[in-house]
Design a protein around this motif. Structure first.
Motif, PDB file in Angstrom:
ATOM      1  N   TRP A  17      45.834 108.855  37.141  1.00  0.00           N
ATOM      2  CA  TRP A  17      45.978 108.269  38.484  1.00  0.00           C
ATOM      3  C   TRP A  17      45.025 108.956  39.458  1.00  0.00           C
ATOM      4  O   TRP A  17      44.364 108.294  40.263  1.00  0.00           O
ATOM      5  CB  TRP A  17      47.427 108.428  38.927  1.00  0.00           C
ATOM      6  CG  TRP A  17      47.789 107.814  40.241  1.00  0.00           C
ATOM      7  CD1 TRP A  17      48.316 106.563  40.443  1.00  0.00           C
ATOM      8  CD2 TRP A  17      47.670 108.417  41.543  1.00  0.00           C
ATOM      9  NE1 TRP A  17      48.543 106.354  41.790  1.00  0.00           N
ATOM     10  CE2 TRP A  17      48.146 107.469  42.492  1.00  0.00           C
ATOM     11  CE3 TRP A  17      47.212 109.637  41.994  1.00  0.00           C
ATOM     12  CZ2 TRP A  17      48.179 107.725  43.857  1.00  0.00           C
ATOM     13  CZ3 TRP A  17      47.243 109.904  43.360  1.00  0.00           C
ATOM     14  CH2 TRP A  17      47.710 108.963  44.269  1.00  0.00           C
ATOM     15  N   LEU A  18      44.925 110.270  39.384  1.00  0.00           N
ATOM     16  CA  LEU A  18      44.037 111.016  40.278  1.00  0.00           C
ATOM     17  C   LEU A  18      42.577 110.679  40.035  1.00  0.00           C
ATOM     18  O   LEU A  18      41.775 110.644  40.987  1.00  0.00           O
ATOM     19  CB  LEU A  18      44.265 112.514  40.110  1.00  0.00           C
ATOM     20  CG  LEU A  18      45.516 113.072  40.805  1.00  0.00           C
ATOM     21  CD1 LEU A  18      45.793 114.497  40.332  1.00  0.00           C
ATOM     22  CD2 LEU A  18      45.354 113.034  42.317  1.00  0.00           C
ATOM     23  N   ARG A  19      42.191 110.427  38.778  1.00  0.00           N
ATOM     24  CA  ARG A  19      40.800 110.044  38.508  1.00  0.00           C
ATOM     25  C   ARG A  19      40.464 108.736  39.208  1.00  0.00           C
ATOM     26  O   ARG A  19      39.390 108.589  39.805  1.00  0.00           O
ATOM     27  CB  ARG A  19      40.574 109.918  37.002  1.00  0.00           C
ATOM     28  CG  ARG A  19      40.470 111.248  36.267  1.00  0.00           C
ATOM     29  CD  ARG A  19      39.888 111.062  34.878  1.00  0.00           C
ATOM     30  NE  ARG A  19      40.769 110.273  34.009  1.00  0.00           N
ATOM     31  CZ  ARG A  19      41.738 110.790  33.261  1.00  0.00           C
ATOM     32  NH1 ARG A  19      41.970 112.102  33.286  1.00  0.00           N
ATOM     33  NH2 ARG A  19      42.465 110.011  32.484  1.00  0.00           N
ATOM     34  N   VAL A  20      41.372 107.792  39.136  1.00  0.00           N
ATOM     35  CA  VAL A  20      41.127 106.512  39.798  1.00  0.00           C
ATOM     36  C   VAL A  20      41.163 106.675  41.312  1.00  0.00           C
ATOM     37  O   VAL A  20      40.326 106.100  42.035  1.00  0.00           O
ATOM     38  CB  VAL A  20      42.156 105.455  39.337  1.00  0.00           C
ATOM     39  CG1 VAL A  20      41.973 104.157  40.108  1.00  0.00           C
ATOM     40  CG2 VAL A  20      42.029 105.208  37.843  1.00  0.00           C
ATOM     41  N   ARG A  21      42.100 107.464  41.799  1.00  0.00           N
ATOM     42  CA  ARG A  21      42.188 107.702  43.248  1.00  0.00           C
ATOM     43  C   ARG A  21      40.902 108.326  43.769  1.00  0.00           C
ATOM     44  O   ARG A  21      40.413 107.965  44.858  1.00  0.00           O
ATOM     45  CB  ARG A  21      43.382 108.621  43.545  1.00  0.00           C
ATOM     46  CG  ARG A  21      43.586 108.974  45.021  1.00  0.00           C
ATOM     47  CD  ARG A  21      44.079 107.808  45.820  1.00  0.00           C
ATOM     48  NE  ARG A  21      44.157 108.142  47.242  1.00  0.00           N
ATOM     49  CZ  ARG A  21      44.429 107.269  48.200  1.00  0.00           C
ATOM     50  NH1 ARG A  21      44.640 105.996  47.903  1.00  0.00           N
ATOM     51  NH2 ARG A  21      44.480 107.641  49.456  1.00  0.00           N
ATOM     52  N   ASP A  22      40.313 109.230  42.999  1.00  0.00           N
ATOM     53  CA  ASP A  22      39.052 109.846  43.404  1.00  0.00           C
ATOM     54  C   ASP A  22      37.942 108.801  43.462  1.00  0.00           C
ATOM     55  O   ASP A  22      37.128 108.807  44.398  1.00  0.00           O
ATOM     56  CB  ASP A  22      38.687 110.948  42.413  1.00  0.00           C
ATOM     57  CG  ASP A  22      37.409 111.661  42.803  1.00  0.00           C
ATOM     58  OD1 ASP A  22      37.395 112.321  43.860  1.00  0.00           O
ATOM     59  OD2 ASP A  22      36.403 111.545  42.073  1.00  0.00           O
ATOM     60  N   ARG A  26      35.767 107.742  46.792  1.00  0.00           N
ATOM     61  CA  ARG A  26      34.318 107.915  46.788  1.00  0.00           C
ATOM     62  C   ARG A  26      33.553 106.601  46.977  1.00  0.00           C
ATOM     63  O   ARG A  26      32.419 106.606  47.463  1.00  0.00           O
ATOM     64  CB  ARG A  26      33.867 108.564  45.478  1.00  0.00           C
ATOM     65  CG  ARG A  26      34.263 110.021  45.325  1.00  0.00           C
ATOM     66  CD  ARG A  26      33.885 110.522  43.941  1.00  0.00           C
ATOM     67  NE  ARG A  26      34.251 111.901  43.735  1.00  0.00           N
ATOM     68  CZ  ARG A  26      33.469 112.932  44.017  1.00  0.00           C
ATOM     69  NH1 ARG A  26      32.263 112.718  44.527  1.00  0.00           N
ATOM     70  NH2 ARG A  26      33.886 114.161  43.803  1.00  0.00           N
ATOM     71  N   HIS A  27      34.150 105.499  46.576  1.00  0.00           N
ATOM     72  CA  HIS A  27      33.395 104.244  46.512  1.00  0.00           C
ATOM     73  C   HIS A  27      34.099 103.101  47.252  1.00  0.00           C
ATOM     74  O   HIS A  27      34.010 101.950  46.848  1.00  0.00           O
ATOM     75  CB  HIS A  27      33.166 103.850  45.048  1.00  0.00           C
ATOM     76  CG  HIS A  27      32.422 104.878  44.260  1.00  0.00           C
ATOM     77  ND1 HIS A  27      31.077 105.095  44.412  1.00  0.00           N
ATOM     78  CD2 HIS A  27      32.864 105.769  43.331  1.00  0.00           C
ATOM     79  CE1 HIS A  27      30.694 106.066  43.591  1.00  0.00           C
ATOM     80  NE2 HIS A  27      31.751 106.498  42.931  1.00  0.00           N
ATOM     81  N   ALA A  32      35.090  97.461  48.250  1.00  0.00           N
ATOM     82  CA  ALA A  32      35.501  96.421  49.199  1.00  0.00           C
ATOM     83  C   ALA A  32      34.563  95.228  49.130  1.00  0.00           C
ATOM     84  O   ALA A  32      35.005  94.067  49.143  1.00  0.00           O
ATOM     85  CB  ALA A  32      35.550  96.986  50.608  1.00  0.00           C
ATOM     86  N   VAL A  33      33.264  95.499  49.053  1.00  0.00           N
ATOM     87  CA  VAL A  33      32.291  94.408  48.961  1.00  0.00           C
ATOM     88  C   VAL A  33      32.517  93.615  47.671  1.00  0.00           C
ATOM     89  O   VAL A  33      32.485  92.378  47.675  1.00  0.00           O
ATOM     90  CB  VAL A  33      30.853  94.963  49.024  1.00  0.00           C
ATOM     91  CG1 VAL A  33      29.841  93.868  48.721  1.00  0.00           C
ATOM     92  CG2 VAL A  33      30.583  95.559  50.403  1.00  0.00           C
ATOM     93  N   LEU A 220      34.021 105.953  55.646  1.00  0.00           N
ATOM     94  CA  LEU A 220      33.412 104.743  56.182  1.00  0.00           C
ATOM     95  C   LEU A 220      33.153 104.874  57.685  1.00  0.00           C
ATOM     96  O   LEU A 220      33.856 105.581  58.398  1.00  0.00           O
ATOM     97  CB  LEU A 220      34.312 103.532  55.933  1.00  0.00           C
ATOM     98  CG  LEU A 220      34.685 103.223  54.489  1.00  0.00           C
ATOM     99  CD1 LEU A 220      35.478 101.926  54.423  1.00  0.00           C
ATOM    100  CD2 LEU A 220      33.459 103.151  53.590  1.00  0.00           C
ATOM    101  N   TYR A 221      32.131 104.160  58.147  1.00  0.00           N
ATOM    102  CA  TYR A 221      31.937 103.991  59.574  1.00  0.00           C
ATOM    103  C   TYR A 221      32.975 103.002  60.095  1.00  0.00           C
ATOM    104  O   TYR A 221      33.371 102.057  59.394  1.00  0.00           O
ATOM    105  CB  TYR A 221      30.546 103.422  59.880  1.00  0.00           C
ATOM    106  CG  TYR A 221      29.392 104.356  59.634  1.00  0.00           C
ATOM    107  CD1 TYR A 221      29.258 105.549  60.346  1.00  0.00           C
ATOM    108  CD2 TYR A 221      28.403 104.034  58.709  1.00  0.00           C
ATOM    109  CE1 TYR A 221      28.185 106.392  60.135  1.00  0.00           C
ATOM    110  CE2 TYR A 221      27.323 104.863  58.493  1.00  0.00           C
ATOM    111  CZ  TYR A 221      27.213 106.045  59.206  1.00  0.00           C
ATOM    112  OH  TYR A 221      26.152 106.883  58.993  1.00  0.00           O
TER     113      TYR A 221
END
Length: 391
Positions: A17-22, A26-27, A32-33, A220-221
């Motif tokens: 779970w933490l690997r995916v959360r990281d 990060r991305h 989102a795009v 994010l901005y």
């Protein structure tokens, strides 16, 4: 409430779970795009990833005073809660074999940001901004209600990209614009423009959200200020006193640009906005025309389903300088930017080049990108330009 990290040895499920959360942290922008591509182009706002129902987009900006609010505290809400079996994959196993109760509970235990509190909110039930006057209906909710479904769906999508597999929770939500399917905690995102009439220019500020400090949209901005529409504090006397879009915006201006602490004494008594010097000054400026606030629409983030009211506050330069001349460069959620690329400046030019850059090439939160694009489209109304020059 500040929370600590894991108090126990991690299970394999929690490590995964933490690997995916990281990866999610990060991305976020790329995810989102990509997630936006799962929804029809006709639902995107001004070519950005933000999604909107036609009823959420007025043909021209409307004054903030033209949005009518209704609070129905006891209306049944319905929709997914994030505790259903379909969300199990987003709630890792503990050492005793049980699952974390909710996605927010997993975040609080395994990967807490600096401040993470399940405070009261106004949960959005209905919205119509396209009929001349706006209308929004709310009941009471909690901040974690939105995370338990929306942020869990973002985690599920990150896992889908990273590891493959399906998206059963996202499928259960269906159309993210359907407010009956999930808890929608409305945020108010405000593009703050400083209009220098003598020079014929307008500038704005940005917020760079720190992923170590915030549970949503870190890295994010975003336009500034932006914050959840909620009471100033958990005491019951705040529920009705703070059920006002302008009062919520005033508190965010004070906190994000003025560096004032949250709460404003609301644990002891309702906030007295007339007696609070900052609020009184800003409200007087609005009444006198030194600041004008317009609503451009509303939209939903395609990754997290965060739902934002898109507003623009246009300050005449003397008013802006008097109110925010001593603004902070950082706050509890990140950095306040008055220039791009690490340069120094007094404000980012509100022009075609910067709007295109931030909406198309920079890691901008979907709501902020849509707001900038719509503001540029409606700049003739917002800035009171000569209509012949607006293009």
């Amino acid at each position: 409430m500040t929370v600590d990290g894991p108090p126990h040895a991690l299970t394999d499920s929690e490590r995964a779970w933490l690997r995916v959360r990281d990866q999610l942290k990060r991305h976020r922008h790329e995810l989102a795009v990509a997630a936006a591509g799962q929804y029809p182009a006709a639902t995107h706002v001004a070519g950005t990833p933000l999604l909107a129902d036609p009823r959420w987009l007025p043909p021209v900006p409307i004054d903030l005073s033209e949005v009518d609010l209704q609070l129905v505290p006891d209306r049944p809400a319905g929709g997914l809660t994030g505790r259903e079996p379909v969300s199990e994959a987003m709630r890792p196993l503990r050492r005793d074999g049980s699952r974390h109760d909710t996605y927010a509970a997993a975040v609080a235990t395994l990967a807490p940001p600096a401040v993470f509190a399940n405070l009261p909110t106004y949960r959005l039930l209905e919205a119509d901004l396209a009929g001349g006057r706006g209308r929004m209906v709310f009941r009471l909710g909690r901040y974690f209600d939105g995370l338990n479904v929306g942020e869990a769906c973002a985690h599920e999508y990150a896992a889908h990209v990273l590891e493959g597999g399906g998206q059963p929770l996202r499928a259960a939500v269906g159309d993210p614009r359907d407010l009956t399917r999930r808890a929608a905690n409305l945020a108010i995102s405000t593009l703050t423009l400083r209009l220098d009439r003598a020079a014929g220019t307008a500038t704005f500020l940005l917020h760079l959200r720190d992923p170590a400090k915030v549970g949503h949209a870190g890295g994010l901005y975003q336009v500034i200020p932006a914050g959840i529409f909620q009471p100033a504090g958990p005491a019951p006397w705040n529920e009705r006193n703070d059920f006002d879009l302008w009062r919520s915006m005033v508190r965010e201006f004070a906190e994000e640009l003025g560096g004032e602490p949250e709460g404003h004494g609301s644990d002891l008594a309702p906030v007295d906005y007339a007696a609070w010097p900052f609020a009184a000054r800003l409200t007087r400026a609005r009444a006198e025309g030194g600041v004008r606030v317009r609503v451009l629409g509303m939209g939903t983030d395609p990754l997290t389903f965060a739902t934002d009211l898109l507003t623009v506050a246009v300050f005449d330069a003397p008013t802006f300088d008097a109110v925010f001349g001593a603004r902070v460069d950082a706050n509890d959620e990140g950095q306040v930017l008055s220039a791009l690329d690490g340069a120094t400046g007094t404000g980012i030019a509100f022009d075609q080049a910067n709007v295109d850059r931030l909406t198309r090439r920079e890691p901008m939160q979907a709501a902020g990108a849509a707001l900038l694009a719509l503001a540029w489209r409606h700049r003739g109304v917002l800035l009171r330009d000569d209509p012949a020059q607006t293009g």
